[in-house]
Motif scaffolding. Structure first.
Motif, PDB file in Angstrom:
ATOM      1  N   ILE A   1       8.562 -30.702 -43.285  1.00 23.79           N
ATOM      2  CA  ILE A   1       9.173 -29.660 -42.452  1.00 23.79           C
ATOM      3  C   ILE A   1       8.431 -28.349 -42.653  1.00 23.79           C
ATOM      4  CG2 ILE A   1      11.248 -28.242 -42.138  1.00 23.79           C
ATOM      5  CD1 ILE A   1      12.885 -30.733 -42.906  1.00 23.79           C
ATOM      6  N   ILE A   2       8.026 -27.728 -41.552  1.00 20.85           N
ATOM      7  CA  ILE A   2       7.439 -26.391 -41.577  1.00 20.85           C
ATOM      8  C   ILE A   2       8.555 -25.398 -41.258  1.00 20.85           C
ATOM      9  CG2 ILE A   2       5.741 -24.834 -40.550  1.00 20.85           C
ATOM     10  CD1 ILE A   2       4.098 -27.282 -39.801  1.00 20.85           C
ATOM     11  N   HIS A   3       8.755 -24.413 -42.123  1.00 17.83           N
ATOM     12  CA  HIS A   3       9.843 -23.451 -41.900  1.00 17.83           C
ATOM     13  C   HIS A   3       9.534 -22.538 -40.726  1.00 17.83           C
ATOM     14  CE1 HIS A   3      12.446 -19.950 -42.464  1.00 17.83           C
ATOM     15  NE2 HIS A   3      13.224 -20.714 -43.232  1.00 17.83           N
ATOM     16  N   LYS A   4       8.339 -21.969 -40.724  1.00 22.06           N
ATOM     17  CA  LYS A   4       7.816 -21.184 -39.610  1.00 22.06           C
ATOM     18  C   LYS A   4       8.326 -19.754 -39.511  1.00 22.06           C
ATOM     19  CE  LYS A   4       6.211 -22.304 -34.975  1.00 22.06           C
ATOM     20  NZ  LYS A   4       6.647 -21.084 -34.272  1.00 22.06           N
TER      21      LYS A   4
ATOM     22  N   LEU B   1       9.416 -23.359 -55.472  1.00 19.52           N
ATOM     23  CA  LEU B   1       9.954 -24.721 -55.565  1.00 19.52           C
ATOM     24  C   LEU B   1      10.696 -25.103 -54.281  1.00 19.52           C
ATOM     25  CD1 LEU B   1      11.249 -24.636 -59.259  1.00 19.52           C
ATOM     26  CD2 LEU B   1       9.378 -26.039 -58.363  1.00 19.52           C
ATOM     27  N   GLY B   2      11.406 -24.151 -53.697  1.00 19.72           N
ATOM     28  CA  GLY B   2      12.097 -24.416 -52.437  1.00 19.72           C
ATOM     29  C   GLY B   2      11.129 -24.726 -51.309  1.00 19.72           C
ATOM     30  N   VAL B   3      10.044 -23.944 -51.213  1.00 23.89           N
ATOM     31  CA  VAL B   3       9.028 -24.178 -50.177  1.00 23.89           C
ATOM     32  C   VAL B   3       8.363 -25.533 -50.385  1.00 23.89           C
ATOM     33  CG1 VAL B   3       6.816 -23.387 -49.242  1.00 23.89           C
ATOM     34  CG2 VAL B   3       8.602 -21.721 -49.777  1.00 23.89           C
ATOM     35  N   ALA B   4       8.028 -25.864 -51.629  1.00 28.80           N
ATOM     36  CA  ALA B   4       7.400 -27.149 -51.929  1.00 28.80           C
ATOM     37  C   ALA B   4       8.306 -28.311 -51.525  1.00 28.80           C
ATOM     38  CB  ALA B   4       7.053 -27.235 -53.411  1.00 28.80           C
ATOM     39  N   TYR B   5       9.599 -28.165 -51.772  1.00 24.50           N
ATOM     40  CA  TYR B   5      10.547 -29.223 -51.401  1.00 24.50           C
ATOM     41  C   TYR B   5      10.605 -29.402 -49.886  1.00 24.50           C
ATOM     42  CZ  TYR B   5      15.000 -31.437 -50.310  1.00 24.50           C
ATOM     43  OH  TYR B   5      15.966 -32.254 -49.779  1.00 24.50           O
ATOM     44  N   ILE B   6      10.702 -28.301 -49.162  1.00 20.11           N
ATOM     45  CA  ILE B   6      10.751 -28.366 -47.689  1.00 20.11           C
ATOM     46  C   ILE B   6       9.507 -29.057 -47.147  1.00 20.11           C
ATOM     47  CG2 ILE B   6      10.723 -26.976 -45.575  1.00 20.11           C
ATOM     48  CD1 ILE B   6      12.360 -24.882 -47.166  1.00 20.11           C
TER      49      ILE B   6
ATOM     50  N   PHE C   1      16.742 -21.847 -40.693  1.00 24.18           N
ATOM     51  CA  PHE C   1      15.852 -22.930 -40.262  1.00 24.18           C
ATOM     52  C   PHE C   1      15.841 -23.124 -38.740  1.00 24.18           C
ATOM     53  CE2 PHE C   1      16.617 -23.835 -44.704  1.00 24.18           C
ATOM     54  CZ  PHE C   1      15.391 -24.301 -45.157  1.00 24.18           C
ATOM     55  N   GLY C   2      16.225 -22.096 -38.007  1.00 22.31           N
ATOM     56  CA  GLY C   2      16.303 -22.227 -36.558  1.00 22.31           C
ATOM     57  C   GLY C   2      14.985 -22.468 -35.857  1.00 22.31           C
ATOM     58  N   LEU C   3      13.867 -22.039 -36.463  1.00 27.77           N
ATOM     59  CA  LEU C   3      12.551 -22.250 -35.855  1.00 27.77           C
ATOM     60  C   LEU C   3      11.780 -23.378 -36.539  1.00 27.77           C
ATOM     61  CD1 LEU C   3      11.366 -18.558 -35.308  1.00 27.77           C
ATOM     62  CD2 LEU C   3      12.729 -20.023 -33.812  1.00 27.77           C
ATOM     63  N   ALA C   4      12.392 -24.008 -37.543  1.00 24.36           N
ATOM     64  CA  ALA C   4      11.703 -25.055 -38.306  1.00 24.36           C
ATOM     65  C   ALA C   4      11.464 -26.290 -37.454  1.00 24.36           C
ATOM     66  CB  ALA C   4      12.520 -25.431 -39.536  1.00 24.36           C
ATOM     67  N   LYS C   5      10.473 -27.090 -37.864  1.00 25.66           N
ATOM     68  CA  LYS C   5      10.203 -28.329 -37.153  1.00 25.66           C
ATOM     69  C   LYS C   5       9.661 -29.377 -38.107  1.00 25.66           C
ATOM     70  CE  LYS C   5       8.431 -30.241 -32.909  1.00 25.66           C
ATOM     71  NZ  LYS C   5       7.871 -29.960 -31.587  1.00 25.66           N
ATOM     72  N   LYS C   6      10.124 -30.603 -37.921  1.00 25.95           N
ATOM     73  CA  LYS C   6       9.661 -31.720 -38.737  1.00 25.95           C
ATOM     74  C   LYS C   6       8.420 -32.321 -38.089  1.00 25.95           C
ATOM     75  CE  LYS C   6      11.330 -35.983 -40.944  1.00 25.95           C
ATOM     76  NZ  LYS C   6      11.341 -35.516 -42.336  1.00 25.95           N
ATOM     77  N   LEU C   7       7.386 -32.506 -38.875  1.00 28.81           N
ATOM     78  CA  LEU C   7       6.136 -33.057 -38.359  1.00 28.81           C
ATOM     79  C   LEU C   7       6.239 -34.554 -38.127  1.00 28.81           C
ATOM     80  CD1 LEU C   7       3.596 -31.234 -40.690  1.00 28.81           C
ATOM     81  CD2 LEU C   7       4.079 -30.698 -38.304  1.00 28.81           C
TER      82      LEU C   7
ATOM     83  N   ALA D   1       1.306 -23.419 -36.125  1.00 23.82           N
ATOM     84  CA  ALA D   1       1.968 -23.274 -37.427  1.00 23.82           C
ATOM     85  C   ALA D   1       1.690 -24.500 -38.290  1.00 23.82           C
ATOM     86  CB  ALA D   1       3.469 -23.103 -37.232  1.00 23.82           C
ATOM     87  N   SER D   2       1.622 -24.297 -39.604  1.00 23.62           N
ATOM     88  CA  SER D   2       1.271 -25.376 -40.522  1.00 23.62           C
ATOM     89  C   SER D   2       1.857 -25.089 -41.892  1.00 23.62           C
ATOM     90  CB  SER D   2      -0.253 -25.496 -40.639  1.00 23.62           C
ATOM     91  OG  SER D   2      -0.796 -24.294 -41.194  1.00 23.62           O
ATOM     92  N   PHE D   3       1.672 -26.030 -42.820  1.00 22.78           N
ATOM     93  CA  PHE D   3       2.081 -25.774 -44.194  1.00 22.78           C
ATOM     94  C   PHE D   3       1.349 -24.532 -44.723  1.00 22.78           C
ATOM     95  CE2 PHE D   3       2.656 -30.607 -44.493  1.00 22.78           C
ATOM     96  CZ  PHE D   3       3.991 -30.514 -44.157  1.00 22.78           C
ATOM     97  N   ALA D   4       0.073 -24.396 -44.340  1.00 23.74           N
ATOM     98  CA  ALA D   4      -0.736 -23.267 -44.811  1.00 23.74           C
ATOM     99  C   ALA D   4      -0.173 -21.933 -44.324  1.00 23.74           C
ATOM    100  CB  ALA D   4      -2.185 -23.433 -44.349  1.00 23.74           C
TER     101      ALA D   4
END
Length: 398
Positions: free
Chosen positions: A293-296, A283-288, A322-328, A361-364
């Motif tokens: 946002i990709i956590h990465k 559920l947390g991953v789905a929300y992000i 979330f230091g490596l995360a990025k918003k698409l 990197a992607s949602f997948a």
């Protein structure tokens, strides 16, 4: 001042008047006055300096610091030194790292009178500011070159409308003990005092001084501010103490890695239902992902376990780091990032096979990492592929 033109030198004209009026010192007309010196004016003389500067800028500076004043379009467009100063500050300042943020840009566009900028296109500014670029300075420099008026107006909007006070004396952190070390900084248990004066236990992450760590720290602050979910670690504040910056977050017992290794005293190994634990992370991953946002860097160590103080039976999984995360950007499903591919033991085949240093990197790829997490929860920490590093990577790729 009335006849001041962009081609004139801010330092030799307005700067001298500003400095002289603020310090009550006579300055030779061609004396070398730097913008840096304008921020060192004695507090009791700042009001006079601001009154003087209001003449050409026609702006209200009643609650603005002198450093913020130097981000006015008047300075940014006319002074290369002022621009250089701005670029340095934005690169280091977690509060202003939100400049290259799609939501902020779109919100500003909604209240922008584009007729004031007939020679410049907002879309060009937005595309430049949101370009996939490791260096924020490069995006800022290019944005100023292509759309100087819009860029200057946008920076002023950020400075005056979105500023957050860093001088609130009530907010503070008192370090109690270290919780963990990472590549980009340390995490501590601390006493956190909020703006109302209330003190309670929390976790805080300190910003390391090296450039890579500053970028990661800023990215984490910006991402956490966009998230609010039961299964994502809760962001509380950004506190600056003695020139050091801390991200303050809710305090958790430890990570999933600690749990499967039997290191958590209040949450013993095998005390949790694997299915419930996995569903919480899902559920947390789905929300992000719903926030584009990709956590990465999903892994056991980046999933924290929160435990209610009075009831150790209530345990929640919280996605963190979330230091490596990025918003698409709108319409994107993946991005290429040149420096940080994530953690190898959780990387999808397309990341392991990436050529050079461009990692798609992607949602997948986040979902793939989540799959590895599921397997390691079930196997109590063991990796689903070979235990040897070399054969594990071969198995993961093929």
């Amino acid at each position: 001042i009335k006849d001041f033109q962009p081609r004139d030198n801010v330092k030799s004209r307005l700067g001298i008047l500003y400095y002289a009026a603020a310090t009550k010192e006579e300055v030779f007309p061609n004396g070398p006055i730097t913008l840096e010196s304008l921020t060192e004016i004695d507090e009791k003389h700042r009001a006079l300096a601001l009154d003087l500067i209001r003449v050409p800028t026609k702006a209200d500076f009643s609650d603005l610091e002198v450093t913020g004043l130097l981000r006015h379009p008047f300075f940014i467009r006319c002074s290369e030194e002022s621009r250089s100063r701005l670029f340095r500050e934005l690169q280091m300042d977690a509060e202003l790292f939100r400049v290259c943020n799609q939501d902020t840009l779109q919100a500003w566009e909604g209240c922008l009178d584009k007729s004031e900028f007939p020679d410049e296109e907002f879309e060009e500014l937005k595309d430049t500011m949101l370009a996939d670029n490791d260096e924020i300075t490069s995006s800022l420099v290019e944005a100023f070159k292509s759309t100087p008026q819009l860029f200057s107006a946008y920076i002023w909007h950020i400075t005056t409308s979105l500023k957050i006070s860093k001088d609130n004396k009530n907010q503070s952190v008192e370090i109690l003990e270290i919780l963990g070390n990472g590549t980009y900084g340390q995490v501590f248990k601390c006493n956190y005092t909020d703006e109302s004066g209330k003190t309670y236990l929390a976790a805080c992450k300190i910003c390391s001084p090296n450039p890579d760590a500053v970028d990661v720290f800023n990215r984490e602050v910006e991402t956490l501010r966009q998230l609010n979910h039961l299964f994502v670690v809760k962001y509380l504040d950004l506190v600056e103490n003695q020139s050091k910056k801390y991200i303050v977050m809710e305090l958790c017992e430890g990570s999933l890695k600690d749990y499967v290794e039997g290191k958590l005293e209040r949450i013993p190994i095998d005390s949790l239902d694997d299915k419930i634990l996995i569903s919480q992370v899902a559920l947390g991953v789905a929300y992000i992902h719903s926030k584009d946002i990709i956590h990465k860097d999903l892994k056991l160590a980046s999933i924290l376990l929160w435990c209610q103080t009075s009831n150790s039976r209530l345990v929640l999984a919280k996605i963190a780091d979330f230091g490596l995360a990025k918003k698409l950007k709108s319409g994107q499903t993946e991005f290429s990032y040149t420096a940080h591919p994530g953690t190898e033991n959780y990387m999808a085949p397309e990341l392991l096979n990436a050529q050079g240093s461009a990692y798609p990197a992607s949602f997948a790829s986040d979902v793939y990492a989540f799959g590895i997490i599921i397997a390691r929860i079930v196997k109590k920490g063991d990796h689903p592929f070979s235990s040897g590093d070399v054969w594990r990577k071969v198995s993961m790729v093929h």
